[in-house]
Write a protein that holds these residues in place. Structure first.
Motif, short mmCIF file in Angstrom:
data_model
loop_
_atom_site.label_atom_id
_atom_site.label_comp_id
_atom_site.label_asym_id
_atom_site.label_seq_id
_atom_site.Cartn_x
_atom_site.Cartn_y
_atom_site.Cartn_z
N SER A 319 0.83 -1.20 0.00
CA SER A 319 0.00 0.00 0.00
C SER A 319 0.86 1.26 0.00
O SER A 319 0.51 2.27 -0.61
N MET A 320 2.02 1.20 0.67
CA MET A 320 2.93 2.36 0.67
C MET A 320 3.58 2.54 -0.70
O MET A 320 3.73 3.67 -1.18
N VAL A 321 3.93 1.43 -1.34
CA VAL A 321 4.48 1.50 -2.71
C VAL A 321 3.44 2.10 -3.65
O VAL A 321 3.76 2.95 -4.49
N GLY A 322 2.19 1.67 -3.49
CA GLY A 322 1.11 2.19 -4.34
C GLY A 322 0.95 3.69 -4.18
O GLY A 322 0.74 4.41 -5.17
N ALA A 323 1.07 4.20 -2.95
CA ALA A 323 0.95 5.64 -2.69
C ALA A 323 2.09 6.42 -3.34
O ALA A 323 1.87 7.51 -3.90
N VAL A 324 3.31 5.87 -3.28
CA VAL A 324 4.46 6.55 -3.91
C VAL A 324 4.29 6.59 -5.43
O VAL A 324 4.56 7.60 -6.08
N ARG A 325 3.82 5.49 -6.01
CA ARG A 325 3.63 5.46 -7.47
C ARG A 325 2.54 6.44 -7.91
O ARG A 325 2.65 7.07 -8.95
N LYS A 326 1.50 6.57 -7.10
CA LYS A 326 0.43 7.52 -7.39
C LYS A 326 0.98 8.95 -7.38
O LYS A 326 0.66 9.77 -8.23
N TRP A 327 1.83 9.24 -6.38
CA TRP A 327 2.45 10.56 -6.29
C TRP A 327 3.37 10.82 -7.49
O TRP A 327 3.38 11.93 -8.04
N GLN A 328 4.12 9.79 -7.92
CA GLN A 328 4.99 9.97 -9.08
C GLN A 328 4.20 10.40 -10.32
O GLN A 328 4.65 11.25 -11.09
N LYS A 329 3.03 9.79 -10.50
CA LYS A 329 2.21 10.14 -11.66
C LYS A 329 1.61 11.53 -11.53
O LYS A 329 1.47 12.26 -12.52
N SER A 330 1.25 11.91 -10.30
CA SER A 330 0.57 13.20 -10.11
C SER A 330 1.55 14.38 -10.10
O SER A 330 1.17 15.50 -10.41
N ASP A 331 2.80 14.14 -9.74
CA ASP A 331 3.80 15.23 -9.67
C ASP A 331 5.13 14.73 -10.21
O ASP A 331 6.10 14.55 -9.46
N PRO A 332 5.20 14.48 -11.54
CA PRO A 332 6.41 13.86 -12.11
C PRO A 332 7.68 14.69 -11.92
O PRO A 332 8.75 14.13 -11.69
N ARG A 333 7.56 16.02 -12.00
CA ARG A 333 8.76 16.85 -11.90
C ARG A 333 9.38 16.77 -10.51
O ARG A 333 10.57 16.50 -10.34
N ARG A 334 8.55 16.99 -9.48
CA ARG A 334 9.08 16.97 -8.11
C ARG A 334 9.52 15.58 -7.70
O ARG A 334 10.53 15.40 -7.02
N SER A 335 8.77 14.55 -8.12
CA SER A 335 9.12 13.19 -7.73
C SER A 335 10.45 12.78 -8.37
O SER A 335 11.28 12.13 -7.74
N LYS A 336 10.67 13.19 -9.63
CA LYS A 336 11.93 12.86 -10.29
C LYS A 336 13.11 13.53 -9.58
O LYS A 336 14.17 12.92 -9.37
N GLU A 337 12.91 14.78 -9.18
CA GLU A 337 13.96 15.52 -8.46
C GLU A 337 14.31 14.84 -7.14
O GLU A 337 15.48 14.67 -6.79
N THR A 338 13.26 14.41 -6.41
CA THR A 338 13.48 13.72 -5.13
C THR A 338 14.23 12.41 -5.34
O THR A 338 15.15 12.08 -4.59
N TRP A 339 13.84 11.67 -6.39
CA TRP A 339 14.49 10.38 -6.66
C TRP A 339 15.95 10.56 -7.05
O TRP A 339 16.79 9.75 -6.65
N ILE A 340 16.26 11.60 -7.80
CA ILE A 340 17.66 11.86 -8.18
C ILE A 340 18.48 12.17 -6.93
O ILE A 340 19.59 11.64 -6.74
N ASN A 341 17.93 13.02 -6.06
CA ASN A 341 18.64 13.37 -4.82
C ASN A 341 18.84 12.14 -3.94
O ASN A 341 19.91 11.94 -3.36
N LEU A 342 17.81 11.31 -3.86
CA LEU A 342 17.88 10.10 -3.05
C LEU A 342 18.89 9.11 -3.63
O LEU A 342 19.69 8.51 -2.90
N SER A 343 18.87 8.98 -4.95
CA SER A 343 19.81 8.08 -5.62
C SER A 343 21.26 8.53 -5.40
O SER A 343 22.14 7.71 -5.14
#
Length: 511
Positions: A319-343
């Protein structure tokens, strides 16, 4: 009577939470001394006179800790399972592990070997599964006994103690009872142990009695690769196809740096019931392009993995994975930035740990001196202890590791807030901050998908583990008996219940 006992470890995902779901992101996963065991033997001592022509065989699955026994009829033609009594205690992980392991045998064998296999299967299959206590929460039992929340109390429990079910009320309704778990990947360890035991029992693979025999660079692992492919397939289908497979990979091969496989390799298994014989489906899976990447990677010397159970209940990873994927679709720019920083932060921590392993090997005396000195001090005092350039380099790598971990935690928190899920809840943040402020603690975090499962810490030297255990106790956190054990799946010489109770904890140093 042939008896095969196999075991596979639980895991802690130190870095790579969520990112590991997508290639080419990597994660560092440590296997542990918490192990799941599967015992496979014939159900009957001898074949009945007319049994050769039978198209069905009997299977019994026993889980002593859950006080459950399930019996099945298995078709030897279609490899389908029929539960012989109405039961709400069916275990899809074991059921798929059983079907796919038998299918792998039929897929691999010529006609002569298939005749031997058929006869072996007609003797029935008696499967017993047992999980180390570390996979489950025993806080309530310890509290009920009036014992302190300490590793010593855990060590007093009988190995493979009966498991209690959570029946807590949520939103005014009593939810379906669930096993209280600690987040070590029990379903993956169980699936891997069952697959390994069955494949070995049926003669598909010939595993070693210790996975320490595996080559250090993870080459020459053909039998383990078969176990991996079957266990991944069974686990993915049973859990609804969510997951990267890191938990199965660490259960098979041990501690490692992992990059997931392309999901397409399982496409044939996902449509398995569209008419194609199961042995053909599994043959395709075994021949498929398993493009996951794994490199042996464990903690540097003189470092200890500790886990603490806050007692706030586990989290639902899907369910937590599902919530993160939903957020990725709804805010692709911010989610991509967060993932790059995390990576980037994950990679930085990985580099620092690699550097520390290198420094430990090349400058052993300086490394030991620094670790021993830092183990009894808070991190802000570490650099003061360095008296020569080599020691300064080692302390800098330690401090940079801490900095990378703090970055990882920051971006995980930001992702949780944006997705509306408690990846690092406030209670965990307070606990982790206090943990990282304890003498001799290098790292602390929420493993994997985060939430309210156990927290992890990495401590330096011997003294700091005792300090942290006491510090956690003051925060009502139970320090578990889990430590890193870099071994993967292996055969065992005996039923684990036959050993002396003390042997279950021989690898654990409890002060």
């Amino acid at each position: 009577m042939a008896v095969v006992v196999a075991s596979a470890p639980g895991k802690v995902l130190m870095t790579g939470g969520y990112l590991i779901l997508e290639r080419p992101n990597a994660g560092l996963v440590l296997s542990t001394n918490a192990r799941f065991y599967a015992i496979v033997k014939p159900l009957y001592d001898e074949l009945k006179p007319d049994s050769w022509a039978w198209a069905w065989t009997d299977v019994k699955l026993t889980s002593p800790q859950m006080s459950r026994e399930t019996t099945y009829k298995m078709s030897l033609k279609h490899l389908l399972l029929q539960c012989t009594a109405s039961s709400d205690s069916r275990n899809p992980f074991v059921e798929y592990a059983l079907q796919y392991s038998v299918a792998a045998a039929y897929a691999n064998f010529d006609s002569d070997k298939k005749n031997v296999l058929h006869k072996l299967l007609l003797e029935g299959l008696d499967i017993t599964i047992l999980g180390s206590n570390d996979f489950y929460s025993y806080r309530k039992q310890i509290e009920a006994l009036g014992l302190p929340l300490s590793p010593e109390s855990l060590a007093k429990l009988t190995p493979f103690t009966s498991i209690t079910l959570n029946t807590e009320v949520s939103n005014g309704e009593t939810s379906k009872p669930e096993v209280a778990k600690t987040g070590l990947g029990s379903s993956a360890a169980m699936t891997t142990a069952v697959v390994a035991a069955l494949l070995n029992y049926l003669g598909v693979v010939n595993l070693s009695s210790s996975s320490e025999d595996q080559d250090q660079d993870m080459t020459g692992t053909a039998d383990l690769d078969v176990v991996h492919a079957i266990a991944q397939t069974a686990h993915c289908i049973a859990q609804g196809k969510v997951g990267s497979g890191f938990d199965i990979s660490s259960a098979v091969y041990g501690s490692q740096r992992y990059v997931r496989f392309s999901p397409e390799v399982l496409s044939s298994a996902q449509v398995a019931y569209e008419g194609k014989p199961l042995d053909e489906v599994i043959s395709e899976v075994l021949k498929g392009k398993w493009d996951h990447e794994r490199t042996k990677s464990s903690l540097p010397p003189m470092m200890t993995l500790l886990l603490g159970e806050p007692g706030s209940g586990g989290s639902s990873t899907p369910s937590m994975v599902g919530a993160v994927r939903k957020w990725q679709k709804s805010d692709p720019r911010r989610s991509k930035e967060t993932w790059i920083n995390l990576s980037n932060a994950n990679s930085a921590l990985e580099e620092q740990l690699n550097l520390l392993r290198k420094l430990a090997a090349e400058h052993t005396d300086a490394y030991q001196c620094v670790i021993n000195s830092c183990s009894i001090r808070k991190s802000e005092e570490w650099m003061e202890q360095a008296t020569e350039p080599r020691q300064v380099e080692i302390v800098k790598a330690l401090l940079d590791s801490r900095g990378s971990m703090l970055e990882i935690r920051k971006h995980m928190r930001l992702m949780g807030e944006a997705a509306g899920i408690p990846i690092e809840p406030v209670s965990q943040t307070q606990l982790l901050d206090a943990t990282m402020n304890t003498e001799g603690v290098l790292l602390a975090g929420v493993p994997g998908a985060g939430g309210f499962d156990a927290v992890f810490a990495v401590t330096l030297g011997d003294a700091s583990s005792t300090n942290l255990t006491k510090a956690w106790s003051s925060h009502n956190v139970l320090a578990m008996l889990v430590r890193e054990d870099p071994r993967g799946v292996s055969l065992e010489s005996t039923d684990p219940r036959a050993r002396e109770i003390t042997s279950a904890f021989s690898a654990v140093h409890v002060e």
